[in-house]
Design an enzyme around this catalytic site. Structure first.
Site, PDB file in Angstrom:
ATOM      1  N   GLY A 200       0.570  -1.025   0.249  1.00  0.00           N
ATOM      2  CA  GLY A 200       0.261   0.379   0.374  1.00  0.00           C
ATOM      3  C   GLY A 200       0.643   1.421   0.237  1.00  0.00           C
ATOM      4  O   GLY A 200       2.050   1.738  -0.177  1.00  0.00           O
ATOM      5  N   GLU A 225      -5.160  -7.367  -6.723  1.00  0.00           N
ATOM      6  CA  GLU A 225      -4.685  -8.058  -4.721  1.00  0.00           C
ATOM      7  C   GLU A 225      -3.984  -7.016  -5.382  1.00  0.00           C
ATOM      8  O   GLU A 225      -2.402  -7.035  -5.925  1.00  0.00           O
ATOM      9  CB  GLU A 225      -4.457  -9.578  -4.594  1.00  0.00           C
ATOM     10  CG  GLU A 225      -4.419  -9.408  -2.931  1.00  0.00           C
ATOM     11  CD  GLU A 225      -3.318 -10.664  -2.938  1.00  0.00           C
ATOM     12  OE1 GLU A 225      -4.154 -10.223  -0.962  1.00  0.00           O
ATOM     13  OE2 GLU A 225      -3.914 -11.819  -3.495  1.00  0.00           O
ATOM     14  N   LEU A 226      -4.192  -6.022  -4.045  1.00  0.00           N
ATOM     15  CA  LEU A 226      -3.145  -4.471  -4.142  1.00  0.00           C
ATOM     16  C   LEU A 226      -1.298  -5.431  -3.709  1.00  0.00           C
ATOM     17  O   LEU A 226      -1.459  -6.214  -2.635  1.00  0.00           O
ATOM     18  CB  LEU A 226      -3.475  -4.249  -3.338  1.00  0.00           C
ATOM     19  CG  LEU A 226      -2.343  -2.235  -2.868  1.00  0.00           C
ATOM     20  CD1 LEU A 226      -2.352  -1.671  -3.794  1.00  0.00           C
ATOM     21  CD2 LEU A 226      -3.575  -1.823  -1.622  1.00  0.00           C
ATOM     22  N   ASP A 227      -0.779  -4.709  -4.898  1.00  0.00           N
ATOM     23  CA  ASP A 227       0.841  -5.464  -4.182  1.00  0.00           C
ATOM     24  C   ASP A 227       0.775  -6.663  -4.304  1.00  0.00           C
ATOM     25  O   ASP A 227       2.035  -7.240  -3.743  1.00  0.00           O
ATOM     26  CB  ASP A 227       1.156  -4.467  -3.151  1.00  0.00           C
ATOM     27  CG  ASP A 227       1.334  -2.658  -3.117  1.00  0.00           C
ATOM     28  OD1 ASP A 227       1.571  -2.456  -4.906  1.00  0.00           O
ATOM     29  OD2 ASP A 227       1.690  -2.263  -2.604  1.00  0.00           O
ATOM     30  N   ALA A 228       0.138  -8.287  -4.801  1.00  0.00           N
ATOM     31  CA  ALA A 228       0.620  -8.989  -4.306  1.00  0.00           C
ATOM     32  C   ALA A 228       0.825  -9.650  -5.914  1.00  0.00           C
ATOM     33  O   ALA A 228       0.703 -11.262  -5.691  1.00  0.00           O
ATOM     34  CB  ALA A 228      -0.944  -9.944  -3.731  1.00  0.00           C
TER      35      ALA A 228
END
Length: 283
Positions: A200, A225-228
């Protein structure tokens, strides 16, 4: 260049080698990896184009028949590395990654053409113009409906170039799920943290509060999926208790540039194979 990922089984290399030999393909680079945890086999084969006794289209058609014998889940690609690839860069206000990629492209170090720079601020327009590149400004209002329209505008501008890579060069906007799916394995982000730590916003501030001794950067494919998304490349630099947040940002920028350029190059050279949330990099 041929790449293949499929369920591991006896005889894959033999069939692959036999196919290439039958096509007259002179192998100049070959890499293999068998993952015992997933039972998956990966390979990348680079051959001399002039040695192949058929057109690229016929080569693809014939290999499709071979690939079908490796299982319906098999993923493969055949590319002519002599064909230039295209990149579109998405930026906000931070310019270090943009400067680095434009410099590498100008010196011929980046194996692709940068077609355009798109930004949600105009701060970096002079940089793009100085390199003779078109800059397109798409503002992102706070209103959700207007932001949705802005993303649709970005999608239209990017797709007009049919790029092989959409690079989020510190583009500080979270792509909506539908755009992540549309640019699957094509949208590449640089996150200023050694993921999965500090996802994030404001990761350097998070790292400073936690008192870490190592900071890093992660180049990864963008997913909903954020930063995944699957990680392409990472690197780190040591810090100590005396580092302020500004010091961490300054040192982190150097790592970000290196990690992004390295990961992007591997993507453009078709050295990255994705299986689930993981990658195999034939570097």
């Amino acid at each position: 260049m041929l790449s293949l990922g499929c369920p591991d089984a006896l005889g894959i290399v033999a069939r692959l080698s036999g196919f290439l030999a039958g096509a007259g393909a002179w192998i100049v680079e070959a890499a293999y990896h068998a993952d015992p945890d997933t039972g998956w086999f990966f390979t990348r084969q680079a051959v001399t184009a002039s040695s192949v006794r058929m057109s690229l289209e016929e080569f693809r058609e014939r290999f499709a028949e071979i690939a079908a014998t490796f299982g319906k889940e098999a993923e493969w690609s055949v590319h002519d590395t002599g064909e230039p690839k295209r990149i579109v860069l998405l930026v906000s206000k931070e310019g270090h990654c943009l400067h680095d990629l434009l410099g590498r492209a100008a010196t011929g170090e980046l194996p692709a053409e940068i077609c355009a720079v798109i930004g949600n601020h105009t701060s970096l327009e002079p940089v793009a113009r100085a390199h003779g590149l078109p800059f397109q400004h798409v503002p992102f209002p706070a209103d959700p409906e207007q932001r949705s329209a802005a993303f649709e505008q970005v999608r239209t501008l990017v797709d007009a170039h049919d790029p092989h890579a959409v690079v989020l060069a510190r583009f500080m906007q979270v792509l909506p799920p539908e755009l992540c799916a549309h640019w699957k394995r094509k949208a590449i982000n640089i996150h200023h943290s050694f993921l999965p730590s500090f996802v994030g916003a404001r990761p350097y501030h998070q790292a400073h509060e936690r008192g870490v001794k190592i900071i890093g950067a992660t180049c990864h494919y963008v997913t909903a999926e954020l930063d995944a998304g699957p990680i392409i490349e990472q690197d780190v630099v040591r810090i100590d208790h005396s580092y302020s947040i500004a010091d961490m940002v300054r040192h982190g920028r150097d790592i970000e540039k290196i990690v992004l350029s390295r990961g992007l190059r591997w993507h453009l050279e078709d050295r990255v194979q994705v299986h689930g949330r993981k990658t195999v990099i034939f570097s």
